[in-house]
Scaffold this active site. Structure first.
Site, PDB file in Angstrom:
ATOM      1  N   CYS A   1       6.230  -9.059 -21.211  1.00 47.57           N
ATOM      2  CA  CYS A   1       7.675  -8.775 -21.241  1.00 47.57           C
ATOM      3  C   CYS A   1       8.247  -8.571 -19.834  1.00 47.57           C
ATOM      4  CB  CYS A   1       7.991  -7.594 -22.158  1.00 47.57           C
ATOM      5  SG  CYS A   1       7.532  -5.984 -21.489  1.00 47.57           S
TER       6      CYS A   1
ATOM      7  N   CYS B   1       4.254  -5.636 -16.959  1.00 44.94           N
ATOM      8  CA  CYS B   1       3.717  -6.282 -18.157  1.00 44.94           C
ATOM      9  C   CYS B   1       3.669  -7.795 -17.947  1.00 44.94           C
ATOM     10  CB  CYS B   1       4.577  -5.932 -19.365  1.00 44.94           C
ATOM     11  SG  CYS B   1       4.011  -6.777 -20.853  1.00 44.94           S
TER      12      CYS B   1
ATOM     13  N   HIS C   1       6.138  -8.082  -1.411  1.00 46.09           N
ATOM     14  CA  HIS C   1       4.983  -8.492  -2.227  1.00 46.09           C
ATOM     15  C   HIS C   1       4.594  -7.465  -3.286  1.00 46.09           C
ATOM     16  CE1 HIS C   1       3.649 -11.439   1.201  1.00 46.09           C
ATOM     17  NE2 HIS C   1       4.694 -11.860   0.532  1.00 46.09           N
TER      18      HIS C   1
ATOM     19  N   ASP D   1       0.787  -1.240   0.000  1.00 46.71           N
ATOM     20  CA  ASP D   1       0.000   0.000   0.000  1.00 46.71           C
ATOM     21  C   ASP D   1       0.819   1.291   0.000  1.00 46.71           C
ATOM     22  OD1 ASP D   1       0.934   0.119   2.637  1.00 46.71           O
ATOM     23  OD2 ASP D   1      -0.983  -0.463   3.515  1.00 46.71           O
TER      24      ASP D   1
ATOM     25  N   CYS E   1       6.251  -3.330 -25.054  1.00 41.51           N
ATOM     26  CA  CYS E   1       6.195  -4.386 -26.075  1.00 41.51           C
ATOM     27  C   CYS E   1       4.939  -4.245 -26.929  1.00 41.51           C
ATOM     28  CB  CYS E   1       6.292  -5.770 -25.434  1.00 41.51           C
ATOM     29  SG  CYS E   1       4.864  -6.228 -24.438  1.00 41.51           S
TER      30      CYS E   1
ATOM     31  N   GLY F   1       1.971  -6.774  13.168  1.00 47.38           N
ATOM     32  CA  GLY F   1       0.738  -6.793  12.374  1.00 47.38           C
ATOM     33  C   GLY F   1       0.728  -7.810  11.255  1.00 47.38           C
TER      34      GLY F   1
HETATM   35  P1  NAD Z   1      -3.063 -10.894   7.619  1.00 49.18           P
HETATM   36  O1  NAD Z   1      -4.358 -10.281   7.184  1.00 49.18           O
HETATM   37  O2  NAD Z   1      -2.854 -12.327   7.456  1.00 49.18           O
HETATM   38  O3  NAD Z   1      -2.847 -10.591   9.168  1.00 49.18           O
HETATM   39  C1  NAD Z   1      -3.057  -9.355   9.740  1.00 49.18           C
HETATM   40  C2  NAD Z   1      -2.577  -9.412  11.176  1.00 49.18           C
HETATM   41  O4  NAD Z   1      -2.655  -8.092  11.692  1.00 49.18           O
HETATM   42  C3  NAD Z   1      -3.405 -10.314  12.092  1.00 49.18           C
HETATM   43  O5  NAD Z   1      -2.527 -11.156  12.815  1.00 49.18           O
HETATM   44  C4  NAD Z   1      -4.103  -9.345  13.025  1.00 49.18           C
HETATM   45  O6  NAD Z   1      -4.279  -9.850  14.332  1.00 49.18           O
HETATM   46  C5  NAD Z   1      -3.137  -8.188  13.014  1.00 49.18           C
HETATM   47  N1  NAD Z   1      -3.734  -6.896  13.351  1.00 49.18           N
HETATM   48  C6  NAD Z   1      -5.016  -6.498  13.216  1.00 49.18           C
HETATM   49  N2  NAD Z   1      -5.145  -5.229  13.620  1.00 49.18           N
HETATM   50  C7  NAD Z   1      -3.920  -4.807  14.017  1.00 49.18           C
HETATM   51  C8  NAD Z   1      -3.414  -3.598  14.530  1.00 49.18           C
HETATM   52  N3  NAD Z   1      -4.208  -2.536  14.712  1.00 49.18           N
HETATM   53  N4  NAD Z   1      -2.101  -3.521  14.834  1.00 49.18           N
HETATM   54  C9  NAD Z   1      -1.282  -4.581  14.646  1.00 49.18           C
HETATM   55  N5  NAD Z   1      -1.717  -5.773  14.170  1.00 49.18           N
HETATM   56  C10 NAD Z   1      -3.011  -5.878  13.849  1.00 49.18           C
HETATM   57  O7  NAD Z   1      -1.926 -10.036   6.931  1.00 49.18           O
HETATM   58  P2  NAD Z   1      -0.445 -10.432   6.568  1.00 49.18           P
HETATM   59  O8  NAD Z   1       0.176 -11.288   7.600  1.00 49.18           O
HETATM   60  O9  NAD Z   1       0.224  -9.183   6.140  1.00 49.18           O
HETATM   61  O10 NAD Z   1      -0.713 -11.362   5.296  1.00 49.18           O
HETATM   62  C11 NAD Z   1       0.093 -11.236   4.321  1.00 49.18           C
HETATM   63  C12 NAD Z   1      -0.620 -10.852   2.991  1.00 49.18           C
HETATM   64  O11 NAD Z   1      -1.634  -9.858   3.020  1.00 49.18           O
HETATM   65  C13 NAD Z   1       0.421 -10.268   2.151  1.00 49.18           C
HETATM   66  O12 NAD Z   1       0.457 -10.973   0.959  1.00 49.18           O
HETATM   67  C14 NAD Z   1       0.041  -8.818   1.872  1.00 49.18           C
HETATM   68  O13 NAD Z   1       0.559  -8.456   0.631  1.00 49.18           O
HETATM   69  C15 NAD Z   1      -1.415  -8.884   1.946  1.00 49.18           C
HETATM   70  N6  NAD Z   1      -2.192  -7.660   2.271  1.00 49.18           N
HETATM   71  C16 NAD Z   1      -1.654  -6.401   2.232  1.00 49.18           C
HETATM   72  C17 NAD Z   1      -2.420  -5.269   2.596  1.00 49.18           C
HETATM   73  C18 NAD Z   1      -1.794  -3.887   2.569  1.00 49.18           C
HETATM   74  O14 NAD Z   1      -0.924  -3.592   1.748  1.00 49.18           O
HETATM   75  N7  NAD Z   1      -2.198  -2.996   3.491  1.00 49.18           N
HETATM   76  C19 NAD Z   1      -3.738  -5.445   2.993  1.00 49.18           C
HETATM   77  C20 NAD Z   1      -4.270  -6.760   3.013  1.00 49.18           C
HETATM   78  C21 NAD Z   1      -3.478  -7.837   2.683  1.00 49.18           C
HETATM   79 ZN    ZN Z   2       5.424  -5.583 -22.267  1.00 48.93          ZN
END
Ligand code: NAD
Ligand code: ZN
Length: 259
Positions: A134, A131, A123, A108, A160, A198
């Site tokens: 390519c 793309c 990630h 994000d 491409c 988190g």
């Molecule tokens: P997850 O959803 O599996 O786990 C989220 C964790 O955050 C949980 O353990 C929960 O208890 C905890 N949590 C909830 N509220 C919180 C707070 N206020 N403070 C601290 N912790 C808190 O997420 P993950 O482990 O990051 O899973 C990985 C995947 O999720 C990745 O592939 C990621 O790319 C993707 N993802 C990213 C986003 C983003 O970019 N914001 C959003 C959703 C999912």
């Molecule tokens: Zn391309």
């Protein structure tokens, strides 16, 4: 914050004062207080959409429009939110160390928006495109120029000329960017202290980083309002939202430094 959490925050601040190399791993939880839903919480995205329909390459080949619609919705959602005190506290903490790596599973861009400099994205980043054919990765600026999915046309690669563009996100079943995971691994192995924040600590290989750091001798800290599979391994678990705990950690650490 509970008195137990306050005591643990103090312990963490003291450990930071004895550390030279810091490695932090963040997950969707750090952005939750900004209003970005996580994947596995009760109100997470996965309950409304089946990830297997959306976040994998087969889904994209089968139905690129559906996948793009979902990502456009997520981009819009993320464009309307701001970093929270947890992101800012991490950015400030970084300025107090010479060796501080922030490894994130988030896509994000919120750590960068809060001012963090040394961010390792495992990630990808939802603001960039790449793309499908390519493999060229377009920067955030370039991506803004080329995607005009609002008009219903699937975006095509300007390099491409033919390939379909997709978000620069690591989808289920895909490899992590090699440079990013190698660098994160190195930082985890060298760390005096490793802080996992988190993340549900179930998505591999990211979930291996805290385990490796600990077996290489790091002091392992977890910040998460709910216990996870990592919790039994951690030296301390601060069961608080990161937006509450992290500003307090930075504040206490600065007091120790006399700043
Ligand atoms: P997850 O959803 O599996 O786990 C989220 C964790 O955050 C949980 O353990 C929960 O208890 C905890 N949590 C909830 N509220 C919180 C707070 N206020 N403070 C601290 N912790 C808190 O997420 P993950 O482990 O990051 O899973 C990985 C995947 O999720 C990745 O592939 C990621 O790319 C993707 N993802 C990213 C986003 C983003 O970019 N914001 C959003 C959703 C999912
Ligand atoms: Zn391309």
């Amino acid at each position: 914050m509970t008195s137990q959490s306050s005591a643990q925050v103090n312990t963490l601040a003291e450990s930071l004062a004895q550390s030279k190399r810091v490695c932090v791993l963040t997950g969707a939880g750090v952005s939750k207080e900004s209003g970005v839903p996580t994947f596995r919480d009760k109100d997470g995205l996965w309950n409304k959409f089946r990830p297997e329909e959306l976040a994998n390459v087969e889904a994209f080949i089968r139905n690129p429009k559906l996948v793009w619609e979902w990502y456009c919705w997520r981009r819009e959602l993320m464009a309307g939110v701001e970093p929270n005190p947890g992101h800012y506290a991490l950015a400030e903490l970084e300025t107090l160390f010479d060796d501080f790596a922030l490894v994130t599973q988030n896509v994000d861009n919120m750590h960068q928006n809060a001012g963090s400099k040394n961010v390792i994205e495992l990630h990808g980043n939802i603001l960039r495109n790449k793309c499908h054919d390519c493999g060229y990765i377009f920067s955030e600026e370039e991506s803004k120029q080329i995607v005009d999915f609002a008009e219903g046309e699937l975006p095509r690669c300007p390099k491409c000329k033919d390939g379909l563009l997709r978000p620069d996100i690591v989808w289920f079943g895909e490899m992590l960017p090699e440079d990013a995971i190698d660098f994160a691994w190195k930082k985890a192995m060298e760390a005096d202290i490793f802080i996992s924040i988190g993340t549900s600590a179930v998505v591999y290989p990211a979930a291996m980083l805290p385990q490796q750091a600990k077996s290489a001798g790091a002091f392992l800290v977890e910040i998460n309002p709910k216990r996870t599979e990592l919790s039994p391994l951690a030296d301390i678990v601060i069961e608080e939202p990161s937006g509450v705990a992290l500003p307090e950690v930075t504040r206490q650490f600065k007091i120790i430094l006399g700043k």
